[in-house]
Design an enzyme around this catalytic site. Structure first.
Site, PDB file in Angstrom:
ATOM      1  CB  SER A  91      -0.930   0.015   1.214  1.00 46.70           C
ATOM      2  OG  SER A  91      -0.180  -0.024   2.386  1.00 46.70           O
ATOM      3  CB  THR A 193      -2.000   6.643   3.949  1.00 49.16           C
ATOM      4  OG1 THR A 193      -2.933   6.591   2.880  1.00 49.16           O
ATOM      5  CG2 THR A 193      -1.152   7.884   3.859  1.00 49.16           C
ATOM      6  NE  ARG A 221      -9.099   7.406  -4.553  1.00 55.44           N
ATOM      7  CZ  ARG A 221      -8.544   7.246  -3.383  1.00 55.44           C
ATOM      8  NH1 ARG A 221      -7.256   6.936  -3.300  1.00 55.44           N
ATOM      9  NH2 ARG A 221      -9.238   7.391  -2.273  1.00 55.44           N
ATOM     10  CB  THR A 244      -4.564   6.680   7.629  1.00 53.81           C
ATOM     11  OG1 THR A 244      -4.400   5.475   6.872  1.00 53.81           O
ATOM     12  CG2 THR A 244      -5.202   6.336   8.962  1.00 53.81           C
ATOM     13  N   GLY A 245      -7.024   6.294   5.685  1.00 53.96           N
ATOM     14  CA  GLY A 245      -8.355   5.758   5.445  1.00 53.96           C
ATOM     15  C   GLY A 245      -8.924   6.214   4.117  1.00 53.96           C
TER      16      GLY A 245
END
Length: 336
Positions: A91, A193, A221, A244-245
């Protein structure tokens, strides 16, 4: 070249909104979960580092820079590079999960104690985008470069081109293509993140944020992570915050900027994080039960805070010579 100064006191309505990160990544099974932060009232002994998720090596790397007398800016860059080089994370950096077309694209931003900011968005083939973001901040008259232009700039600055799609991430993408369902996954002991904030021995604050974004996103995106005021904001007179998220939701409330402004008004980092999460949850027709957002924050005194919508969000904090993973409190815990 002369660097562009970002106006720190711009109103929320003038901040540009774009869209953040996925909720998939690695976990260190040795993380400590016994402490739940509600508020941190003691001013810490400098230096201090705080970062989203279970990122002990990234935080210890940043702390080593600070303990050696380095700047907060150098520390957050060095710390984020650890996760960018972690292929197992899927990620951040190399090994990140690709978009629906199979391309790994990275976003990052960095902000120093003087209010300077640099970001790169939707970058292919370059692993350490946090360092490219710093080059944008320091070596160009701009604050943001995107796509092919950002990649060309990185190559001109000496960065090496490499394939970011690992075999593991490719297999995960191929499995996803069998159903091609597109829905954010609420994190369970995972991170997406990495957002990092640091205070150096001089008391200066800097921050950084880097991600590969939402897994299997639409091509092009971009989330909140590289957007000033969304995924990251620092005001050296007040403090800093990182998110984050699900970035689309962070951007709708300009979350990191909001937290810093709430601290400017006198709220503690913990109180500010809680208010920022409440703004998301209490929006009309909010679907908050189906997505995650988490925040971390630090103020000028060295007080820290963290809060999330759902359980399982944690953060690492280096403070008083101790690097510890801490489970964050979450709003659904109080609504239960």
């Amino acid at each position: 070249m002369k660097r562009r100064k970002f106006l720190q006191k711009a109103s929320i309505s003038t901040l540009g909104l774009v869209t953040t990160g996925n909720l998939v990544a690695c976990v260190n099974p040795t993380s400590q979960k016994e402490e739940v932060l509600t508020t941190d009232t003691e001013a810490s002994v400098k230096p201090l580092v705080i970062a989203t998720w279970n990122t002990p090596l990234a935080v210890s790397t940043a702390a080593e820079v600070l303990e050696a007398g380095g700047s907060a800016l150098d520390a957050v860059e060095a710390g984020c590079k650890i996760e960018e080089a972690n292929e197992k994370g899927q990620s951040v950096g190399i090994g990140g999960l690709p978009d629906r077309d199979g391309n790994v694209t990275l976003d990052a931003c960095i902000m120093n104690s003087e209010g300077d900011y640099g970001a790169v968005l939707c970058v292919k083939n370059i692993k350490h985008v946090i360092s490219v973001a710093r080059k944008v901040m320091e070596n160009t008259p701009h604050v943001m470069l995107v796509g092919e232009g950002a990649e060309q700039f990185a190559l001109s600055q000496g960065f090496q081109k490499e394939n970011l799609l690992t075999e593991a991430s490719k297999k995960a993408w191929e499995k996803w293509r069998q159903t091609a369902k597109y829905k954010p996954i609420i994190n369970i002991e995972n991170h997406d993140t990495i957002g990092m904030l640091a205070i150096d021995k001089k008391g200066n604050i800097s921050g950084a944020c880097t991600t590969s974004g939402l897994a299997y996103k639409m091509a092009g995106r971009v989330g909140d992570s590289p957007i000033i005021g969304g995924g990251l904001f620092v005001d050296n007179e007040v403090g800093g915050a990182a998110a984050t998220g699900l970035g689309e939701e962070v951007l709708k409330t300009v979350g990191s900027f909001l937290i810093v402004e709430l601290m400017r008004q006198g709220k503690s980092p913990q109180e500010a994080c809680e208010e920022a999460i409440a703004r998301i949850v209490n929006k009309p027709n909010s679907d908050f039960k189906n997505f995650q957002v988490g925040y971390i924050a630090v103020n000028k005194k060295g007080e820290t805070g963290a809060y999330a919508i759902h359980e399982w969000f944690s953060y690492n904090r280096y403070k008083n010579n101790e690097n510890k993973n801490i489970k964050s409190d979450f709003i659904l815990n109080r609504k239960a």
